[in-house]
Design an enzyme around this catalytic site. Structure first.
Site, PDB file in Angstrom:
ATOM      1  N   HIS A 237      -7.721   9.387  -2.123  1.00  0.00           N
ATOM      2  CA  HIS A 237      -7.051   9.372  -0.818  1.00  0.00           C
ATOM      3  C   HIS A 237      -7.898   9.996   0.295  1.00  0.00           C
ATOM      4  O   HIS A 237      -7.969   9.480   1.400  1.00  0.00           O
ATOM      5  CB  HIS A 237      -5.701  10.103  -0.944  1.00  0.00           C
ATOM      6  CG  HIS A 237      -4.684   9.696   0.062  1.00  0.00           C
ATOM      7  ND1 HIS A 237      -3.330   9.682  -0.207  1.00  0.00           N
ATOM      8  CD2 HIS A 237      -4.798   9.312   1.352  1.00  0.00           C
ATOM      9  CE1 HIS A 237      -2.678   9.292   0.881  1.00  0.00           C
ATOM     10  NE2 HIS A 237      -3.544   9.075   1.840  1.00  0.00           N
TER      11      HIS A 237
ATOM     12  N   LYS B 236      -2.798   5.734  -4.346  1.00  0.00           N
ATOM     13  CA  LYS B 236      -3.904   6.654  -4.062  1.00  0.00           C
ATOM     14  C   LYS B 236      -3.732   7.980  -4.794  1.00  0.00           C
ATOM     15  O   LYS B 236      -2.618   8.480  -4.936  1.00  0.00           O
ATOM     16  CB  LYS B 236      -3.987   6.925  -2.548  1.00  0.00           C
ATOM     17  CG  LYS B 236      -3.915   5.666  -1.695  1.00  0.00           C
ATOM     18  CD  LYS B 236      -4.052   5.928  -0.209  1.00  0.00           C
ATOM     19  CE  LYS B 236      -3.670   4.679   0.585  1.00  0.00           C
ATOM     20  NZ  LYS B 236      -2.243   4.608   0.930  1.00  0.00           N
TER      21      LYS B 236
ATOM     22  N   TYR C  74       3.110   9.951  -0.797  1.00  0.00           N
ATOM     23  CA  TYR C  74       4.220   9.393   0.013  1.00  0.00           C
ATOM     24  C   TYR C  74       5.574   9.602  -0.677  1.00  0.00           C
ATOM     25  O   TYR C  74       6.615   9.487  -0.038  1.00  0.00           O
ATOM     26  CB  TYR C  74       4.033   7.895   0.293  1.00  0.00           C
ATOM     27  CG  TYR C  74       2.767   7.493   1.025  1.00  0.00           C
ATOM     28  CD1 TYR C  74       1.932   8.442   1.612  1.00  0.00           C
ATOM     29  CD2 TYR C  74       2.398   6.152   1.130  1.00  0.00           C
ATOM     30  CE1 TYR C  74       0.761   8.065   2.264  1.00  0.00           C
ATOM     31  CE2 TYR C  74       1.235   5.769   1.781  1.00  0.00           C
ATOM     32  CZ  TYR C  74       0.420   6.730   2.336  1.00  0.00           C
ATOM     33  OH  TYR C  74      -0.742   6.339   2.982  1.00  0.00           O
TER      34      TYR C  74
ATOM     35  N   ASP D 102       0.847  -1.205   0.000  1.00  0.00           N
ATOM     36  CA  ASP D 102       0.000   0.000   0.000  1.00  0.00           C
ATOM     37  C   ASP D 102       0.876   1.245   0.000  1.00  0.00           C
ATOM     38  O   ASP D 102       1.576   1.524   0.971  1.00  0.00           O
ATOM     39  CB  ASP D 102      -0.896   0.009   1.246  1.00  0.00           C
ATOM     40  CG  ASP D 102      -1.820   1.221   1.264  1.00  0.00           C
ATOM     41  OD1 ASP D 102      -2.939   1.115   0.736  1.00  0.00           O
ATOM     42  OD2 ASP D 102      -1.408   2.274   1.789  1.00  0.00           O
TER      43      ASP D 102
HETATM   44  P1  NDP Z   1       0.976   1.678  11.809  1.00  0.00           P
HETATM   45  O1  NDP Z   1      -0.204   1.651  12.702  1.00  0.00           O
HETATM   46  O2  NDP Z   1       1.175   0.607  10.810  1.00  0.00           O
HETATM   47  O3  NDP Z   1       2.242   1.789  12.753  1.00  0.00           O
HETATM   48  C1  NDP Z   1       3.550   1.946  12.253  1.00  0.00           C
HETATM   49  C2  NDP Z   1       4.466   2.232  13.429  1.00  0.00           C
HETATM   50  O4  NDP Z   1       4.442   1.117  14.327  1.00  0.00           O
HETATM   51  C3  NDP Z   1       5.889   2.459  13.039  1.00  0.00           C
HETATM   52  O5  NDP Z   1       6.407   3.432  13.924  1.00  0.00           O
HETATM   53  C4  NDP Z   1       6.546   1.112  13.278  1.00  0.00           C
HETATM   54  O6  NDP Z   1       7.905   1.294  13.633  1.00  0.00           O
HETATM   55  C5  NDP Z   1       5.745   0.579  14.453  1.00  0.00           C
HETATM   56  N1  NDP Z   1       5.617  -0.886  14.429  1.00  0.00           N
HETATM   57  C6  NDP Z   1       5.325  -1.664  13.368  1.00  0.00           C
HETATM   58  N2  NDP Z   1       5.295  -2.952  13.721  1.00  0.00           N
HETATM   59  C7  NDP Z   1       5.577  -3.014  15.036  1.00  0.00           C
HETATM   60  C8  NDP Z   1       5.720  -4.076  15.955  1.00  0.00           C
HETATM   61  N3  NDP Z   1       5.555  -5.346  15.586  1.00  0.00           N
HETATM   62  N4  NDP Z   1       6.013  -3.764  17.250  1.00  0.00           N
HETATM   63  C9  NDP Z   1       6.169  -2.487  17.627  1.00  0.00           C
HETATM   64  N5  NDP Z   1       6.060  -1.437  16.804  1.00  0.00           N
HETATM   65  C10 NDP Z   1       5.773  -1.687  15.499  1.00  0.00           C
HETATM   66  O7  NDP Z   1       0.993   3.144  11.128  1.00  0.00           O
HETATM   67  P2  NDP Z   1       0.951   3.776   9.680  1.00  0.00           P
HETATM   68  O8  NDP Z   1       0.459   5.156   9.893  1.00  0.00           O
HETATM   69  O9  NDP Z   1       2.197   3.607   8.949  1.00  0.00           O
HETATM   70  O10 NDP Z   1      -0.221   2.985   8.929  1.00  0.00           O
HETATM   71  C11 NDP Z   1      -0.008   1.824   8.149  1.00  0.00           C
HETATM   72  C12 NDP Z   1      -0.215   2.116   6.680  1.00  0.00           C
HETATM   73  O11 NDP Z   1      -1.527   2.620   6.446  1.00  0.00           O
HETATM   74  C13 NDP Z   1       0.677   3.234   6.137  1.00  0.00           C
HETATM   75  O12 NDP Z   1       2.010   2.834   5.977  1.00  0.00           O
HETATM   76  C14 NDP Z   1      -0.036   3.576   4.862  1.00  0.00           C
HETATM   77  O13 NDP Z   1       0.242   2.611   3.867  1.00  0.00           O
HETATM   78  C15 NDP Z   1      -1.484   3.500   5.317  1.00  0.00           C
HETATM   79  N6  NDP Z   1      -2.010   4.827   5.724  1.00  0.00           N
HETATM   80  C16 NDP Z   1      -3.034   5.362   4.959  1.00  0.00           C
HETATM   81  C17 NDP Z   1      -3.583   6.573   5.275  1.00  0.00           C
HETATM   82  C18 NDP Z   1      -4.698   7.101   4.456  1.00  0.00           C
HETATM   83  O14 NDP Z   1      -5.067   8.268   4.623  1.00  0.00           O
HETATM   84  N7  NDP Z   1      -5.295   6.320   3.593  1.00  0.00           N
HETATM   85  C19 NDP Z   1      -3.075   7.385   6.407  1.00  0.00           C
HETATM   86  C20 NDP Z   1      -2.011   6.744   7.159  1.00  0.00           C
HETATM   87  C21 NDP Z   1      -1.544   5.499   6.822  1.00  0.00           C
HETATM   88  P3  NDP Z   1       9.178   0.960  12.670  1.00  0.00           P
HETATM   89  O15 NDP Z   1       8.781   1.283  11.261  1.00  0.00           O
HETATM   90  O16 NDP Z   1      10.226   1.870  13.216  1.00  0.00           O
HETATM   91  O17 NDP Z   1       9.490  -0.494  12.873  1.00  0.00           O
END
Ligand code: NDP
Length: 274
Positions: A109, A76, A51, A46
């Site tokens: 989006h 998106k 981005y 995704d």
């Molecule tokens: P998430 O809820 O997926 O959380 C990501 C964070 O959690 C990062 O800081 C990561 O750290 C940490 N993390 C991941 N796995 C673990 C684990 N197993 N244990 C502890 N910490 C963990 O947040 P996102 O906002 O990135 O959402 C996911 C996806 O959703 C986005 O990447 C995007 O593709 C989508 N999205 C879509 C939006 C929209 O408007 N349509 C808006 C926001 C997101 P690290 O990377 O340092 O490991």
């Protein structure tokens, strides 16, 4: 390797229930992160034009040697590109960056109600879907009023609405609306970017099952039927987030996490964001 179950969308296309998100990953780090994810067994990626890492995703896809039909790629349409002609141009630009000739899922989006262009954008997406350049068409951050307006002006029902959804923001009303209208619910920030991982209701289940809090939260989503796209740039977490098909939450676990709903938004409210 873990096999991820799929969810059948309203047009028969199947999407992996668990995919990999790349929000806030710089383009030059995206290729490595997506390569790790593909290596671990993810097949759904995704991204979004805003981005700035569609090229990085495209490089990882090309290098992987994985057959195109095994991959599920979502991107998106950004707010500034809404409108009929602008959507067609933005779509072409995204495809070129991804190095693909079709997309599996294309999403508007945000509704950006103040722009009032999402009906025009949706007509362009309908056109692209008709041409076979998009296997499934969807939206993101749409509220019931926006979905209703689409319904009243188009015969194409969005296959997916990708919304902020996690134990702190459970979106009960929107999920019920989706179920009623055949729209699949996809959860963004499924881990609330980490903000729910210390919730006692979550850590208690983690302690009992020997799983991590993140795995417990992802499992909660899967058991509700949500599609999830956790993001990580940490190789061990990328692998860990996929290892959620070998345990189950009990009804009591699900209820304890349901009780933590608290209107916790990590992103903007869709009615106000333009
Ligand atoms: P998430 O809820 O997926 O959380 C990501 C964070 O959690 C990062 O800081 C990561 O750290 C940490 N993390 C991941 N796995 C673990 C684990 N197993 N244990 C502890 N910490 C963990 O947040 P996102 O906002 O990135 O959402 C996911 C996806 O959703 C986005 O990447 C995007 O593709 C989508 N999205 C879509 C939006 C929209 O408007 N349509 C808006 C926001 C997101 P690290 O990377 O340092 O490991």
């Amino acid at each position: 390797m873990t096999t991820v179950p799929t969810v059948k969308l309203n047009n028969g296309v199947e999407i992996p229930q668990l995919g990999f998100g790349v929000f806030q990953v710089p383009d030059d780090q995206t290729t490595a992160a997506v390569a790790q994810a593909l290596e671990a067994g993810y097949r759904s990626i995704d991204t979004a034009a805003i981005y700035g890492n569609e090229s990085g995703v495209g490089r990882a896809l090309a290098n992987s040697g994985i057959a195109r039909e095994e991959l599920f790629v979502t991107t998106k349409l950004w707010n500034a590109d809404q409108g009929y002609d602008a959507t067609l141009r933005a779509f072409d630009a995204s495809l070129a960056k991804l190095g693909l000739d079709h997309l599996d899922l294309y999403l508007i989006h945000w509704p950006t109600p103040a722009r009032d262009l999402y009906l025009d954008s949706w007509r362009a997406i309908e056109h692209l879907a008709g041409d076979g350049r998009i296997r499934a068409a969807g939206v993101s951050n749409f509220q019931p009023a926006h979905l209703t307006r689409l319904r009243e002006n188009s015969t194409l029902v969005p296959a997916v609405n990708q919304i902020e959804l996690h134990p702190g923001l459970q979106q009960t009303e929107l999920r019920a609306f989706h179920a009623q209208h055949g729209i699949a619910t996809e959860a963004w920030s499924p881990l609330a970017q980490g903000a729910v991982l210390n919730d006692p209701a979550v850590t208690a289940v983690a302690d009992r099952t020997g799983k991590s809090p993140a795995q417990v939260v992802l499992r909660w989503h899967l058991q509700l039927g949500n599609i999830v796209i956790p993001k990580s740039v940490t190789p061990a977490r990328i692998r860990q987030n996929l290892e959620v098909f070998d345990f189950e939450l009990t009804d009591e676990d699900m209820a304890a996490i349901a009780a933590t709903d608290r209107d916790l938004r990590t992103g903007p409210h869709p009615d106000q964001f333009n």
